[in-house]
Design an enzyme around this catalytic site. Structure first.
Site, PDB file in Angstrom:
ATOM      1  N   ASP A  13       0.807  -1.225   0.000  1.00  0.00           N
ATOM      2  CA  ASP A  13       0.000   0.000   0.000  1.00  0.00           C
ATOM      3  C   ASP A  13       0.839   1.273   0.000  1.00  0.00           C
ATOM      4  OD1 ASP A  13      -2.270  -1.678   0.271  1.00  0.00           O
ATOM      5  OD2 ASP A  13      -1.831  -1.810   2.407  1.00  0.00           O
ATOM      6  N   LYS A  16       2.061   2.205  -5.019  1.00  0.00           N
ATOM      7  CA  LYS A  16       2.815   1.684  -6.169  1.00  0.00           C
ATOM      8  C   LYS A  16       2.052   1.888  -7.465  1.00  0.00           C
ATOM      9  CE  LYS A  16       2.909  -2.510  -4.573  1.00  0.00           C
ATOM     10  NZ  LYS A  16       2.584  -2.361  -3.170  1.00  0.00           N
ATOM     11  N   ASN A  38      -5.361 -10.367  -4.092  1.00  0.00           N
ATOM     12  CA  ASN A  38      -5.048  -9.685  -2.826  1.00  0.00           C
ATOM     13  C   ASN A  38      -4.572  -8.255  -3.067  1.00  0.00           C
ATOM     14  OD1 ASN A  38      -2.714 -10.724  -4.027  1.00  0.00           O
ATOM     15  ND2 ASN A  38      -1.711 -11.293  -2.117  1.00  0.00           N
ATOM     16  N   GLY A  40      -4.480  -4.387  -4.582  1.00  0.00           N
ATOM     17  CA  GLY A  40      -5.435  -3.346  -4.970  1.00  0.00           C
ATOM     18  C   GLY A  40      -4.646  -2.112  -5.323  1.00  0.00           C
ATOM     19  N   HIS A  41      -4.409  -1.890  -6.611  1.00  0.00           N
ATOM     20  CA  HIS A  41      -3.609  -0.740  -7.043  1.00  0.00           C
ATOM     21  C   HIS A  41      -4.542   0.384  -7.491  1.00  0.00           C
ATOM     22  CE1 HIS A  41       0.139  -3.468  -7.786  1.00  0.00           C
ATOM     23  NE2 HIS A  41      -0.298  -3.472  -6.561  1.00  0.00           N
ATOM     24  N   THR A 132      -5.877 -11.489   3.306  1.00  0.00           N
ATOM     25  CA  THR A 132      -6.981 -10.819   2.606  1.00  0.00           C
ATOM     26  C   THR A 132      -8.109 -11.811   2.300  1.00  0.00           C
ATOM     27  OG1 THR A 132      -5.985 -11.263   0.457  1.00  0.00           O
ATOM     28  CG2 THR A 132      -5.402  -9.168   1.504  1.00  0.00           C
ATOM     29  N   GLN A 221       2.026  -6.290  -3.524  1.00  0.00           N
ATOM     30  CA  GLN A 221       2.437  -6.467  -2.129  1.00  0.00           C
ATOM     31  C   GLN A 221       3.773  -5.738  -1.909  1.00  0.00           C
ATOM     32  OE1 GLN A 221       0.947  -9.399  -3.833  1.00  0.00           O
ATOM     33  NE2 GLN A 221      -0.793  -8.369  -2.969  1.00  0.00           N
ATOM     34  N   GLY A 299     -10.945  -3.111   2.523  1.00  0.00           N
ATOM     35  CA  GLY A 299     -11.590  -2.012   3.249  1.00  0.00           C
ATOM     36  C   GLY A 299     -11.178  -1.947   4.714  1.00  0.00           C
TER      37      GLY A 299
HETATM   38  P1  IMP Z   1      -2.488 -12.719   1.679  1.00  0.00           P
HETATM   39  O1  IMP Z   1      -1.565 -12.190   0.662  1.00  0.00           O
HETATM   40  O2  IMP Z   1      -3.926 -12.436   1.370  1.00  0.00           O
HETATM   41  O3  IMP Z   1      -2.243 -14.158   2.001  1.00  0.00           O
HETATM   42  O4  IMP Z   1      -2.222 -11.933   3.064  1.00  0.00           O
HETATM   43  C1  IMP Z   1      -1.021 -12.105   3.802  1.00  0.00           C
HETATM   44  C2  IMP Z   1      -0.612 -10.791   4.464  1.00  0.00           C
HETATM   45  O5  IMP Z   1      -0.235  -9.865   3.456  1.00  0.00           O
HETATM   46  C3  IMP Z   1      -1.745 -10.113   5.244  1.00  0.00           C
HETATM   47  O6  IMP Z   1      -1.182  -9.430   6.342  1.00  0.00           O
HETATM   48  C4  IMP Z   1      -2.300  -9.117   4.253  1.00  0.00           C
HETATM   49  O7  IMP Z   1      -2.938  -8.033   4.885  1.00  0.00           O
HETATM   50  C5  IMP Z   1      -1.034  -8.691   3.536  1.00  0.00           C
HETATM   51  N1  IMP Z   1      -1.296  -8.238   2.171  1.00  0.00           N
HETATM   52  C6  IMP Z   1      -1.588  -8.996   1.099  1.00  0.00           C
HETATM   53  N2  IMP Z   1      -1.771  -8.241   0.009  1.00  0.00           N
HETATM   54  C7  IMP Z   1      -1.567  -6.984   0.391  1.00  0.00           C
HETATM   55  C8  IMP Z   1      -1.579  -5.736  -0.304  1.00  0.00           C
HETATM   56  O8  IMP Z   1      -1.809  -5.657  -1.522  1.00  0.00           O
HETATM   57  N3  IMP Z   1      -1.326  -4.632   0.454  1.00  0.00           N
HETATM   58  C9  IMP Z   1      -1.030  -4.706   1.788  1.00  0.00           C
HETATM   59  N4  IMP Z   1      -1.004  -5.841   2.464  1.00  0.00           N
HETATM   60  C10 IMP Z   1      -1.263  -6.975   1.777  1.00  0.00           C
END
Ligand code: IMP
Length: 446
Positions: A13, A16, A38, A40-41, A132, A221, A299
């Protein structure tokens, strides 16, 4: 011609999407190399905000191809919705290409993700990762276990059927899964609709590089969520590092020209895991409110705190950053003092200024040492207008001093500064090599 990687240098976040969109203006290909729904850009276009989850930012620009690359796990039904949403708003301007090697993230992976995180939390509430819940961990686990299904295989009914049967046999713990026939039917249908977009993407990119075209690898990420080099187990299941971007796109390391790390002027994290410079009080609430810090995918309110230079130095070395993009500087406009984490005091009395402890629990016990920098003025409309007209020289002097401090502490030049959500609110500070040496693998504390 350049091949550049843009990656998150904190916990995700970092805005990017905005930096990739800015650089995509001069790119021919933009490639998402890892992650899936997962991500969100967010890109704020004149027509309004757009949040991309599984498509690369390049799809928003005429003449650019957005590649959803081989290292991704793609949820095809959600991808279709994303495409339709953009088409309906008239915003699908570039070409879309999907890698045939990208793995298919199935709705059952989403169910499994929730099941797994609840399992962790049942044993010890703090052990739950706060994923997520979009199925990332299970989809990558099936990829590594050789039970996965790839996008290019959706058009092969016999393979599809066999893989699903095998996959179902590995998941007796999941109740109420749809009958295999029903899922196979839906996957065949969506596969048929997506088929015109599915290609073997590596040769397309190799040819583009050979022709001298600009290729941008869009990290999702962040490096600190890398499954090996992040705050394990509080990480995602892919490699959001520069090395991961190459593996996830099939581009050889020898073609790489630069790695841009994107960091906010402060720091946020969603989900569980250590965050030494977190502010839980009023100041954290201030950052959340002014910075609009809510997850673009879930959210969820983001945890907020200060820039952590120990972590940023680690990310710089791990990824060979050649420049930095510092974003959301406007959020701190008008703040008297800006704390910056420069070290940790550990429970045994030692001080750490470098490196990420491999044990997340150890990082959780680190007490940050701060240096405080004078704040800079608010980003009123006339200041924004001046920066648009005059460029980086119009940035407030206090902010320039802060950026110089970040450069000194990391050894990485700041090349871009983001000062607002809109597409045009990014300013280029000049070529990085002209100002500072890239860090390479030199000793930080010789
Ligand atoms: P996952 O990628 O959904 O398995 O989540 C694993 C960890 O990475 C969690 O703490 C999520 O909140 C974090 N995470 C995954 N994708 C993002 C992203 O795009 N932005 C910020 N945190 C993320």
């Amino acid at each position: 011609m350049t091949v550049r990687i843009v990656l998150g240098a904190q916990f995700g976040d970092e805005a990017k999407g905005k930096i990739v969109d800015f650089l995509a203006a001069s790119a021919r290909y933009v490639v998402r190399s890892a992650g899936g729904p997962n991500a969100g850009h967010t890109i704020v276009l004149p027509e309004g905000p757009v949040v991309l989850h599984q498509l690369a930012c390049g799809v928003l620009r005429h003449g650019v191809t957005g590649v959803s690359g081989p290292g991704m796990v793609i949820q095809p039904f959600k991808l279709e919705e994303e495409l339709t949403g953009l088409e309906q708003r008239g915003l699908l301007r570039g070409e879309v290409v999907l890698s045939d090697r990208a793995h298919v993230l199935l709705p059952l992976h989403e169910v499994e993700d929730a099941w797994e995180d609840e399992l962790r939390g049942r044993r010890r509430p703090e052990a739950s990762l706060g994923t997520t819940r979009s199925g990332i961990g299970p989809a990558y686990a099936d990829r590594a276990g050789r039970f996965g299904l790839r996008l290019g295989e959706l058009g092969r009914p016999a393979v599809l059927r066999e893989r699903l049967e095998l996959l179902y046999a590995t998941k007796p713990h999941l109740a109420n899964l749809p009958p295999i026939d029903e899922l196979a039917g839906r996957l065949t249908e969506v596969g048929t609709r997506l088929a015109p977009l599915v290609r073997t993407t590596e040769p397309i990119l190799w040819d583009a590089i050979a022709r001298g075209e600009n290729v941008l690898l869009e990290g999702a990420q962040s490096a600190l969520l890398d499954v090996d080099f992040g705050t394990y187990p509080y990480v995602t299941s892919s490699h959001p590092t520069s090395a991961g971007a190459l593996v996830g796109s099939g581009i050889p390391p020898t073609e790489l020209d630069g790695v841009v790390g994107v960091a906010k002027a402060y720091c946020t994290r969603v989900g569980a895991g250590p965050f030494p410079t977190e502010e839980v009080g009023e100041r954290g609430e201030f950052l959340r409110r002014v910075g609009g810090e809510r997850g673009a995918t879930t959210g969820r309110p983001r945890r907020c705190g200060w820039l952590d230079l120990v972590l940023l130095r680690y990310v710089a070395r791990l990824n060979g950053l050649t420049s930095l993009a510092i974003t959301k500087v406007d959020v701190l406009g008008g703040v008297d003092e800006v704390p910056v984490g420069v070290g940790y005091r550990m429970p045994d009395g030692s001080t750490v200024r470098d490196g990420l402890p491999s044990d997340a629990d150890e990082l959780a016990r680190a007490e940050p040492i701060y240096e405080t920098w004078p704040g800079w003025p608010e980003f009123h409309a006339h200041l924004r207008e001046r920066i648009r007209r005059e460029g980086a020289t119009a940035l407030p002097s206090e902010l320039r001093r802060f950026l110089a401090f970040v450069e000194d502490a990391t050894g990485v030049p700041v090349e871009y500064v983001g000062y607002g959500a809109h597409r045009d609110e990014t300013v280029w500070l000049g070529p990085p090599t002209a100002r500072r040496r890239r860090p390479g693998i030199s000793a930080w504390n010789p």
